[in-house]
Design a protein around this motif. Structure first.
Motif, PDB file in Angstrom:
ATOM      1  N   PRO A   8     -27.276  29.930 -29.649  1.00 58.60           N
ATOM      2  CA  PRO A   8     -25.826  29.979 -29.860  1.00 58.60           C
ATOM      3  C   PRO A   8     -25.070  29.265 -28.742  1.00 58.60           C
ATOM      4  O   PRO A   8     -25.451  29.332 -27.573  1.00 58.60           O
ATOM      5  CB  PRO A   8     -25.526  31.485 -29.878  1.00 58.60           C
ATOM      6  N   ALA A   9     -23.998  28.576 -29.120  1.00 55.94           N
ATOM      7  CA  ALA A   9     -23.159  27.853 -28.154  1.00 55.94           C
ATOM      8  C   ALA A   9     -21.715  27.890 -28.637  1.00 55.94           C
ATOM      9  O   ALA A   9     -21.442  28.059 -29.828  1.00 55.94           O
ATOM     10  CB  ALA A   9     -23.638  26.407 -27.997  1.00 55.94           C
ATOM     11  N   ALA A  10     -20.813  27.708 -27.690  1.00 64.11           N
ATOM     12  CA  ALA A  10     -19.382  27.676 -28.008  1.00 64.11           C
ATOM     13  C   ALA A  10     -18.790  26.408 -27.418  1.00 64.11           C
ATOM     14  O   ALA A  10     -18.873  26.164 -26.204  1.00 64.11           O
ATOM     15  CB  ALA A  10     -18.678  28.906 -27.450  1.00 64.11           C
ATOM     16  N   VAL A  11     -18.217  25.559 -28.274  1.00 64.86           N
ATOM     17  CA  VAL A  11     -17.517  24.347 -27.835  1.00 64.86           C
ATOM     18  C   VAL A  11     -16.039  24.726 -27.763  1.00 64.86           C
ATOM     19  O   VAL A  11     -15.376  24.885 -28.792  1.00 64.86           O
ATOM     20  CB  VAL A  11     -17.771  23.185 -28.817  1.00 64.86           C
ATOM     21  N   ILE A  12     -15.545  24.875 -26.547  1.00 64.06           N
ATOM     22  CA  ILE A  12     -14.224  25.465 -26.336  1.00 64.06           C
ATOM     23  C   ILE A  12     -13.149  24.381 -26.335  1.00 64.06           C
ATOM     24  O   ILE A  12     -13.243  23.373 -25.614  1.00 64.06           O
ATOM     25  CB  ILE A  12     -14.209  26.246 -25.009  1.00 64.06           C
ATOM     26  N   GLY A  13     -12.120  24.613 -27.164  1.00 70.65           N
ATOM     27  CA  GLY A  13     -10.993  23.680 -27.249  1.00 70.65           C
ATOM     28  C   GLY A  13      -9.841  24.340 -27.983  1.00 70.65           C
ATOM     29  O   GLY A  13      -9.729  25.573 -28.018  1.00 70.65           O
ATOM     30  N   ASP A  14      -8.946  23.506 -28.556  1.00 67.33           N
ATOM     31  CA  ASP A  14      -7.830  24.054 -29.315  1.00 67.33           C
ATOM     32  C   ASP A  14      -8.334  24.924 -30.469  1.00 67.33           C
ATOM     33  O   ASP A  14      -7.794  26.002 -30.736  1.00 67.33           O
ATOM     34  CB  ASP A  14      -6.946  22.921 -29.845  1.00 67.33           C
ATOM     35  N   ASN A  15      -9.297  24.449 -31.158  1.00 67.65           N
ATOM     36  CA  ASN A  15      -9.957  25.212 -32.209  1.00 67.65           C
ATOM     37  C   ASN A  15     -11.439  25.313 -31.837  1.00 67.65           C
ATOM     38  O   ASN A  15     -12.226  24.413 -32.133  1.00 67.65           O
ATOM     39  CB  ASN A  15      -9.792  24.545 -33.573  1.00 67.65           C
ATOM     40  N   THR A  16     -11.800  26.383 -31.152  1.00 62.38           N
ATOM     41  CA  THR A  16     -13.175  26.544 -30.665  1.00 62.38           C
ATOM     42  C   THR A  16     -14.157  26.543 -31.832  1.00 62.38           C
ATOM     43  O   THR A  16     -13.912  27.166 -32.880  1.00 62.38           O
ATOM     44  CB  THR A  16     -13.315  27.850 -29.868  1.00 62.38           C
ATOM     45  N   VAL A  17     -15.256  25.866 -31.616  1.00 56.75           N
ATOM     46  CA  VAL A  17     -16.318  25.804 -32.619  1.00 56.75           C
ATOM     47  C   VAL A  17     -17.529  26.572 -32.090  1.00 56.75           C
ATOM     48  O   VAL A  17     -18.009  26.303 -30.971  1.00 56.75           O
ATOM     49  CB  VAL A  17     -16.705  24.352 -32.945  1.00 56.75           C
ATOM     50  N   PHE A  18     -18.011  27.504 -32.888  1.00 58.82           N
ATOM     51  CA  PHE A  18     -19.224  28.253 -32.536  1.00 58.82           C
ATOM     52  C   PHE A  18     -20.414  27.669 -33.292  1.00 58.82           C
ATOM     53  O   PHE A  18     -20.367  27.516 -34.520  1.00 58.82           O
ATOM     54  CB  PHE A  18     -19.066  29.737 -32.873  1.00 58.82           C
ATOM     55  N   LEU A  19     -21.443  27.358 -32.532  1.00 56.78           N
ATOM     56  CA  LEU A  19     -22.673  26.813 -33.106  1.00 56.78           C
ATOM     57  C   LEU A  19     -23.755  27.903 -33.045  1.00 56.78           C
ATOM     58  O   LEU A  19     -24.024  28.459 -31.982  1.00 56.78           O
ATOM     59  CB  LEU A  19     -23.130  25.578 -32.336  1.00 56.78           C
ATOM     60  N   ILE A  20     -24.384  28.178 -34.187  1.00 57.37           N
ATOM     61  CA  ILE A  20     -25.416  29.227 -34.238  1.00 57.37           C
ATOM     62  C   ILE A  20     -26.650  28.660 -34.954  1.00 57.37           C
ATOM     63  O   ILE A  20     -26.854  28.890 -36.163  1.00 57.37           O
ATOM     64  CB  ILE A  20     -24.906  30.483 -34.970  1.00 57.37           C
ATOM     65  N   PRO A  21     -27.470  27.899 -34.223  1.00 60.42           N
ATOM     66  CA  PRO A  21     -28.682  27.356 -34.839  1.00 60.42           C
ATOM     67  C   PRO A  21     -29.916  28.208 -34.539  1.00 60.42           C
ATOM     68  O   PRO A  21     -29.991  28.896 -33.518  1.00 60.42           O
ATOM     69  CB  PRO A  21     -28.809  25.981 -34.185  1.00 60.42           C
ATOM     70  N   LEU A  22     -30.877  28.142 -35.433  1.00 59.79           N
ATOM     71  CA  LEU A  22     -32.216  28.703 -35.232  1.00 59.79           C
ATOM     72  C   LEU A  22     -33.177  27.526 -35.140  1.00 59.79           C
ATOM     73  O   LEU A  22     -33.241  26.710 -36.065  1.00 59.79           O
ATOM     74  CB  LEU A  22     -32.601  29.619 -36.392  1.00 59.79           C
TER      75      LEU A  22
END
Length: 231
Positions: free
Chosen positions: A141-155
Motif C-alpha cells: 500500500p502507498a499514498a500519493v499525496i496531493g490535492d486529490n490523494t491517490v491510494f494505491l493498494i497492490p498485491l
C-alpha cells in the motif's frame, strides 16, 4: 484206611482255603491300584488339555493388549491432525514477515507523473510500504499525496534477490495488481498494475523503485522512487 483218607482230604481242603483267602486281598489291591492309575491318567490328560488351551487364551489376551495401544495411537494422531493443519495455515499467512525478496518496510518517497489527470500523474510526495504476507506474496500500500490523494493498494508476487555484477547490488523484482482509489469530490476507484524492484542497502534500509499504472478516468502512469526502514 478211611480215617487216614479223610484226614488227608481235610488237610488238603484247609490248605486250599487258606491259599484262596490269601490271594483275594492281593487281587483287590491290584484292582484298586489299576483304578487309581486310570484316574491319574485321566487327570493328567485333562491337565494337558487345559494347559494346551492356556496358550490360546494368553495369545488372545496379548492380541487384545496390542490392539489397544494401536487404536490409542490412531485416536491421538486423528486428534492432533486438525491442530497441525491449523498451525500450518497460521504459518502460511503472517503479515509483516520477510519474503524471498527481503524484509517488510515502511518509508517515504517521491512520485514522478508521466500521463493522466490524477495525482498519480503529477509530481507528489508519497508514503510507501511493503507488508510481507507469505514467502512469495506482499501487499504494497502507498499514498500519493496531493490535492486529490491517490491510494494505491497492490498485491505483488516477490521474486528472489539477484546480484547485478555491474553495480554489485542485489535487486529483487516484484509485479502485481490491485486497486487505485482517487479521493476528492469525485472519488473514483480503478484497476492498478504495479511493478518494480527492491534494493537492500543494509539490514535496516531498503531502496525501492517502480511504475504504477492506474485506470481511473483514463490511464494514469507514475514512477515511484523511495526508501524504507525494515521491520
Amino acid at each position: 484206611m478211611n480215617n487216614i483218607f479223610w484226614r488227608h482230604t481235610s488237610t488238603l481242603l484247609a490248605l486250599t482255603s487258606v491259599t484262596l483267602v490269601g490271594m483275594m486281598p492281593v487281587r483287590a489291591e491290584n484292582t484298586t491300584n489299576t483304578t487309581i492309575s486310570s484316574d491319574n491318567s485321566d487327570n493328567v490328560v485333562q491337565k494337558q488339555e487345559n494347559s494346551s488351551e492356556t496358550p490360546g487364551t494368553t495369545l488372545t489376551s496379548a492380541s487384545a493388549l496390542l490392539t489397544a495401544p494401536t487404536s490409542q495411537i490412531e485416536q491421538t494422531s486423528t486428534a492432533t491432525t486438525p491442530q497441525t493443519e491449523s498451525t500450518q495455515v497460521a504459518q502460511v499467512v503472517s503479515p509483516g514477515r520477510t519474503t524471498r525478496s527481503g524484509p517488510s518496510y515502511i518509508g517515504v518517497g517521491g512520485n514522478i507523473g508521466l500521463t493522466g489527470n490524477t495525482t498519480l500523474s503529477e509530481g507528489a510526495f508519497t508514503v510507501i510500504s511493503k507488508i510481507g504476507l507469505t514467502r512469495n506474496l506482499s501487499a504494497r500500500p502507498a499514498a500519493v499525496i496531493g490535492d486529490n490523494t491517490v491510494f494505491l493498494i497492490p498485491l505483488t508476487v516477490d521474486f528472489p534477490q539477484e546480484n547485478l555484477e555491474v553495480t554489485q547490488l542485489n535487486i529483487a523484482p516484484y509485479i502485481g495488481g490491485g486497486v487505485a482509489v482517487s479521493t476528492g469530490r469525485d472519488s473514483t476507484v480503478g484497476a492498478l498494475i504495479s511493478g518494480g524492484v527492491d534494493v537492500p542497502l543494509s539490514p535496516q534500509i531498503t531502496a525501492t523503485g517502480g511504475v504504477n499504472v492506474s485506470f481511473i478516468d483514463e490511464t494514469d502512469v507514475g514512477v515511484l522512487v523511495g526508501v524504507g526502514y525494515n521491520f
